[in-house]
Enzyme design. Structure first.
Site, PDB file in Angstrom:
ATOM      1  N   HIS A  70     -10.628   6.144  -8.064  1.00 17.25           N
ATOM      2  CA  HIS A  70      -9.808   6.541  -9.551  1.00 17.25           C
ATOM      3  C   HIS A  70     -10.138   8.145  -9.843  1.00 17.25           C
ATOM      4  O   HIS A  70     -11.358   8.300  -9.829  1.00 17.25           O
ATOM      5  CB  HIS A  70     -10.230   5.485 -10.472  1.00 17.25           C
ATOM      6  N   ASN A  74      -4.923  10.326   0.109  1.00 15.31           N
ATOM      7  CA  ASN A  74      -6.272   9.699   0.272  1.00 15.31           C
ATOM      8  C   ASN A  74      -6.250   8.951   1.816  1.00 15.31           C
ATOM      9  O   ASN A  74      -7.283   8.858   2.430  1.00 15.31           O
ATOM     10  CB  ASN A  74      -6.664   9.037  -0.738  1.00 15.31           C
ATOM     11  N   GLY A 117       0.098   9.372  -0.427  1.00 20.54           N
ATOM     12  CA  GLY A 117      -0.978   8.846   0.564  1.00 20.54           C
ATOM     13  C   GLY A 117      -1.854   9.964   1.131  1.00 20.54           C
ATOM     14  O   GLY A 117      -2.488   9.903   2.106  1.00 20.54           O
ATOM     15  N   LEU A 155      -9.202  -3.385 -15.290  1.00 23.80           N
ATOM     16  CA  LEU A 155      -8.578  -2.375 -15.040  1.00 23.80           C
ATOM     17  C   LEU A 155      -9.652  -1.407 -14.698  1.00 23.80           C
ATOM     18  O   LEU A 155     -10.090  -1.047 -15.568  1.00 23.80           O
ATOM     19  CB  LEU A 155      -7.627  -1.920 -16.039  1.00 23.80           C
ATOM     20  N   ASP A 156      -9.742  -0.876 -13.474  1.00 20.10           N
ATOM     21  CA  ASP A 156     -10.734   0.191 -13.185  1.00 20.10           C
ATOM     22  C   ASP A 156     -11.730  -0.201 -13.594  1.00 20.10           C
ATOM     23  O   ASP A 156     -12.550   0.813 -14.105  1.00 20.10           O
ATOM     24  CB  ASP A 156     -10.083   1.336 -13.754  1.00 20.10           C
ATOM     25  N   GLU A 187     -11.839  13.838  -3.928  1.00 25.07           N
ATOM     26  CA  GLU A 187     -11.424  12.698  -3.409  1.00 25.07           C
ATOM     27  C   GLU A 187     -11.336  12.342  -1.679  1.00 25.07           C
ATOM     28  O   GLU A 187     -11.875  11.466  -1.491  1.00 25.07           O
ATOM     29  CB  GLU A 187     -10.113  12.005  -3.899  1.00 25.07           C
ATOM     30  N   ILE A 208      -1.591  -3.560 -10.541  1.00 25.81           N
ATOM     31  CA  ILE A 208      -2.862  -4.393 -10.826  1.00 25.81           C
ATOM     32  C   ILE A 208      -2.678  -5.593  -9.952  1.00 25.81           C
ATOM     33  O   ILE A 208      -1.673  -6.078  -9.844  1.00 25.81           O
ATOM     34  CB  ILE A 208      -2.731  -4.841 -12.421  1.00 25.81           C
ATOM     35  N   LEU A 209      -3.987  -5.955  -9.296  1.00 23.75           N
ATOM     36  CA  LEU A 209      -4.053  -7.250  -8.739  1.00 23.75           C
ATOM     37  C   LEU A 209      -4.314  -8.201  -9.418  1.00 23.75           C
ATOM     38  O   LEU A 209      -5.348  -8.077 -10.181  1.00 23.75           O
ATOM     39  CB  LEU A 209      -4.894  -6.747  -7.588  1.00 23.75           C
ATOM     40  N   MET A 240      -0.574   1.711  -7.441  1.00 26.28           N
ATOM     41  CA  MET A 240      -0.313   1.718  -8.662  1.00 26.28           C
ATOM     42  C   MET A 240       0.058   0.457  -9.283  1.00 26.28           C
ATOM     43  O   MET A 240       0.939   0.181  -9.816  1.00 26.28           O
ATOM     44  CB  MET A 240       0.579   2.906  -9.313  1.00 26.28           C
TER      45      MET A 240
HETATM   46  C1  GAR Z   1      -5.354   9.445  -6.688  1.00 29.03           C
HETATM   47  O1  GAR Z   1      -5.660  10.414  -7.200  1.00 29.03           O
HETATM   48  C2  GAR Z   1      -6.119   8.275  -6.794  1.00 29.03           C
HETATM   49  O2  GAR Z   1      -7.303   8.464  -7.346  1.00 29.03           O
HETATM   50  C3  GAR Z   1      -5.112   7.620  -7.793  1.00 29.03           C
HETATM   51  O3  GAR Z   1      -4.063   7.940  -7.447  1.00 29.03           O
HETATM   52  C4  GAR Z   1      -3.796   9.049  -6.532  1.00 29.03           C
HETATM   53  C5  GAR Z   1      -3.106   8.818  -5.368  1.00 29.03           C
HETATM   54  O4  GAR Z   1      -3.119  10.296  -4.581  1.00 29.03           O
HETATM   55  N1  GAR Z   1      -5.477   6.203  -8.276  1.00 29.03           N
HETATM   56  C6  GAR Z   1      -5.310   5.892  -9.665  1.00 29.03           C
HETATM   57  O5  GAR Z   1      -5.089   6.423 -10.535  1.00 29.03           O
HETATM   58  C7  GAR Z   1      -5.812   4.418  -9.425  1.00 29.03           C
HETATM   59  N2  GAR Z   1      -6.065   4.018 -10.885  1.00 29.03           N
HETATM   60  P1  GAR Z   1      -2.370  10.094  -3.059  1.00 29.03           P
HETATM   61  O6  GAR Z   1      -1.238   9.024  -2.875  1.00 29.03           O
HETATM   62  O7  GAR Z   1      -2.310  11.266  -2.931  1.00 29.03           O
HETATM   63  O8  GAR Z   1      -3.821   9.534  -2.447  1.00 29.03           O
END
Ligand code: GAR
Length: 215
Positions: A112, A17, A15, A147-148, A177, A95-96, A93
């Site tokens: 992503h 982000n 978490g 997907l993405d 990010e 897919i919706l 993580m």
């Molecule tokens: C992030 O790097 C995000 O871009 C990725 O998961 C990580 C979560 O980090 N998302 C994906 O790969 C979605 N396809 P966090 O839990 O530290 O925010």
């Protein structure tokens, strides 16, 4: 000044982000309220972060549901009650399914760790290293049924050094990010970015491939 954004955050892990979005709200840059944080993983550290900041949080563990359809149905019901402007995927993580996505047109946003359309799915850093790419990056996009694969709102690039390992890339990518996600949400709140019929308008111009952000 436009109204505050109401957000739902979906996450599965650490978490960071989500934390960057909270920090931006708390330091007054992003005018938003996080109505709920939902995780499909009860051990997600992101849930602890939500508790620490007194943000409503809930674990909807996919293992407790018979199939994707019933999981998505419950997720939809919970989110609808919160009347949010955007559903923010922050390391969610799962897919919706298309029924879920259709219920929230122009509202679901994902981050992503790659320069989409390159490397959708998992292990993006490994793929960058295996292919000896010279650049890597982050993409923020609207979620569609693939997907993405939805329309790109914005992206930021980083250079890949010859000696860099996967962990170096993970750290570099997280850094951008944590800048780009709150920044794009701020621009949405300020009306600089709008999403109309699945298309992205930035500063009054429709963008096909999103806007590049520089830290
Ligand atoms: C992030 O790097 C995000 O871009 C990725 O998961 C990580 C979560 O980090 N998302 C994906 O790969 C979605 N396809 P966090 O839990 O530290 O925010």
């Amino acid at each position: 000044m436009s109204k505050k954004l109401a957000l739902a955050i979906l996450l599965s892990g650490n978490g960071t982000n989500f934390q960057a979005i909270v920090d931006s709200i708390e330091n007054g840059r992003l005018k938003a309220a996080i109505k709920i944080v939902i995780s499909n993983n009860k051990d997600a550290y992101g849930l602890k972060r939500a508790k620490k900041h007194n943000i409503k949080n809930l674990c909807l563990d996919h293992k407790d549901f018979e199939d994707r359809k019933s999981y998505d149905q419950k997720l939809k019901e919970v989110i609808k009650q919160e009347s949010v402007d955007f559903i923010i995927l922050a390391g969610f993580m799962r897919i919706l399914g298309s029924d879920f996505v259709k219920n929230f047109p122009n509202k679901i946003i994902n981050i992503h760790p790659s320069l989409l359309p390159k490397y959708p799915g998992l292990n993006t850093h490994k793929k960058v290293l295996e292919n000896k790419d010279k650049e890597h990056g982050v993409t923020v996009h609207l979620v569609d049924e693939g997907l993405d694969s939805g329309p790109i709102i914005g992206y930021a690039k980083v250079k890949v050094g010859v000696k860099e390992k996967e962990n170096d890339l993970i750290n570099k990518i997280h850094k951008i990010e944590h800048f780009i996600y709150p920044e794009i949400l701020t621009e949405l709140q300020e009306g600089k970015i709008s999403i109309i019929n699945n298309k992205i308008k930035i500063d009054d111009v429709y963008h096909k491939n999103g806007k590049e952000y520089f830290i």
